[in-house]
Motif scaffolding. Sequence first.
Motif, mmCIF file in Angstrom:
data_model
loop_
_atom_site.group_PDB
_atom_site.id
_atom_site.type_symbol
_atom_site.label_atom_id
_atom_site.label_comp_id
_atom_site.label_asym_id
_atom_site.label_seq_id
_atom_site.Cartn_x
_atom_site.Cartn_y
_atom_site.Cartn_z
ATOM 1 N N SER A 87 0.821 -1.220 0.000
ATOM 2 C CA SER A 87 0.000 0.000 0.000
ATOM 3 C C SER A 87 0.851 1.264 0.000
ATOM 4 C CB SER A 87 -0.934 0.011 1.215
ATOM 5 O OG SER A 87 -0.190 0.024 2.423
ATOM 6 N N GLY A 88 2.157 1.121 0.251
ATOM 7 C CA GLY A 88 3.050 2.262 0.149
ATOM 8 C C GLY A 88 3.161 3.101 1.402
ATOM 9 N N ALA A 89 3.537 2.478 2.539
ATOM 10 C CA ALA A 89 3.807 3.262 3.745
ATOM 11 C C ALA A 89 4.940 4.242 3.448
ATOM 12 C CB ALA A 89 4.197 2.343 4.897
ATOM 13 N N ASP A 90 4.857 5.439 4.016
ATOM 14 C CA ASP A 90 5.868 6.460 3.709
ATOM 15 C C ASP A 90 7.273 6.027 4.112
ATOM 16 O OD1 ASP A 90 4.277 8.843 2.711
ATOM 17 O OD2 ASP A 90 3.256 8.441 4.605
ATOM 18 N N ILE A 91 7.393 5.430 5.298
ATOM 19 C CA ILE A 91 8.703 5.042 5.817
ATOM 20 C C ILE A 91 8.668 3.570 6.205
ATOM 21 C CG2 ILE A 91 10.501 5.493 7.538
ATOM 22 C CD1 ILE A 91 9.289 8.289 7.895
ATOM 23 N N ILE A 92 9.610 2.788 5.708
ATOM 24 C CA ILE A 92 9.762 1.389 6.096
ATOM 25 C C ILE A 92 11.081 1.255 6.835
ATOM 26 C CG2 ILE A 92 10.182 -0.953 5.241
ATOM 27 C CD1 ILE A 92 8.182 -0.430 3.036
ATOM 28 N N ILE A 93 11.007 0.722 8.061
ATOM 29 C CA ILE A 93 12.210 0.435 8.854
ATOM 30 C C ILE A 93 12.353 -1.078 8.865
ATOM 31 C CG2 ILE A 93 13.425 0.839 11.014
ATOM 32 C CD1 ILE A 93 10.189 2.622 10.602
ATOM 33 N N ALA A 94 13.460 -1.606 8.376
ATOM 34 C CA ALA A 94 13.550 -3.051 8.165
ATOM 35 C C ALA A 94 14.914 -3.600 8.538
ATOM 36 C CB ALA A 94 13.244 -3.384 6.697
#
Length: 458
Positions: A104-111
């Motif tokens: 869905s396109g989260a603004d920030i991905i922390i992975a």
Amino acid sequence: MNFRKPTPIQQAAIPVILERQDLIACAQTGTGKTAAYVLPLLDKISHARHDHTSTLVLVPTRELAKQIDDQIAGFAYFVPATSIAIYGGNKGESWDQQKKAITSGADIIIATPGRLIAHMNMGYVKFDKLDYLVLDEADKMLDMGFMPDLLRIVSQLPTKRQTLMFSATMPPKIRDLARKILKEPTEINLAISKPAEGIDQRMYLTYDKQKPKLLEHLLKDISVQSMIIFTSRKSAVNDIVRILQKMGHKAEGITSDRTQDEREATLQGFRNRQFQILVATDIMSRGIDIDNISHILNYDVPQDAEDYIHRIGRTARAATTGTAITFINEKDQGRVARIERLIEREIPKLDNPEEVGPGPAFEPSKHREGKPRSKSRSNSKPKTNPSAAKSTERPTRKPADASAQVDSKPNLENGEDRPKKPYNPKRRNNKQRRPKPSDQAQSSETAATTPPIESAEE
């Protein structure tokens, strides 16, 4: 959130990030690095109103991913920006939540790199419009063997992006990585600061078998509000917890073997003062922020001098005071000498209490690490390309791609003392088979013209 004025790393980094320059920054953990990149990126996101994932933050551990996600939630309270932490070790339904956030396109991905690679293998991860890439605790990621994963992830990102790299130390391998993924970066080097003045550092010279009794004696004499006991071996965590519980202390352990829910519950219990003592490996020494820790105890000396500073930096935060105690056996004395050179001061070495018994003398010159191996042993290892690396995928018989190689240290947390030696099949002894009686005459005729077959052992 009570941010009144910027820390040195924030003051130096925020203007560079706002000017959309690549950045490589060296600053110790606990100096405000997260806000140094989150605040300017949130400012950019709030004005751009992206319809895609604009920012990817890669971190070495689950705890750090979760903590950064929580901090972003606080910073972005009045900002139209969404974030999610992508990491493994949790229940199956979290995979679906992570997949939904990615698609869905989260603004920030922390992975964490490993978990992100797992999602990328499914084919639905699209970073073709990514604007910002952040590598946090980059040196720790390389130490944990994530170089191949990092290069694979970066290869899937657009070349036109802003890349920010934050690291607590700046070894050559970090500079090599920076040259591969950054473009004309601005460099900020605050270096590793010395331990806070409020930390009372002391060391005890003790044999391994004396450590439980010394620990019991110290816990009787000191007033512990909350303590973290660090060990380099995750296999030792449960043993130390059992020792403490037998002494009547409330203690819990945390290692990479626990599920994420168990690790989060343990951390939350420690923060809420449900138990006084937390036993952990070095996953707790980087980036994890817990207030009011009165004591740090190093059950063994960390392999890297920098990790000593990270460990004891969990106490005496925000201008408070704390105590850091380190147990030194005879084998760890060379590491102590490196620590003292790094912090530019000598740490007091205390003798064991009388009831514990005398420990080893402090003679670091006799216990230096890195002694050359014997010639026979060194020659038994096959020559390898130093730029080649073991793949993180399932091992195959095909040679590894040289571009995926990493020269990393052994992962002590996983209980490995050294990299495993490659399989070397035994050579057969090709001694000449005795001739049959019927062939005796023929063999005697040909013996003069046929050269003898040498033994493979020769």
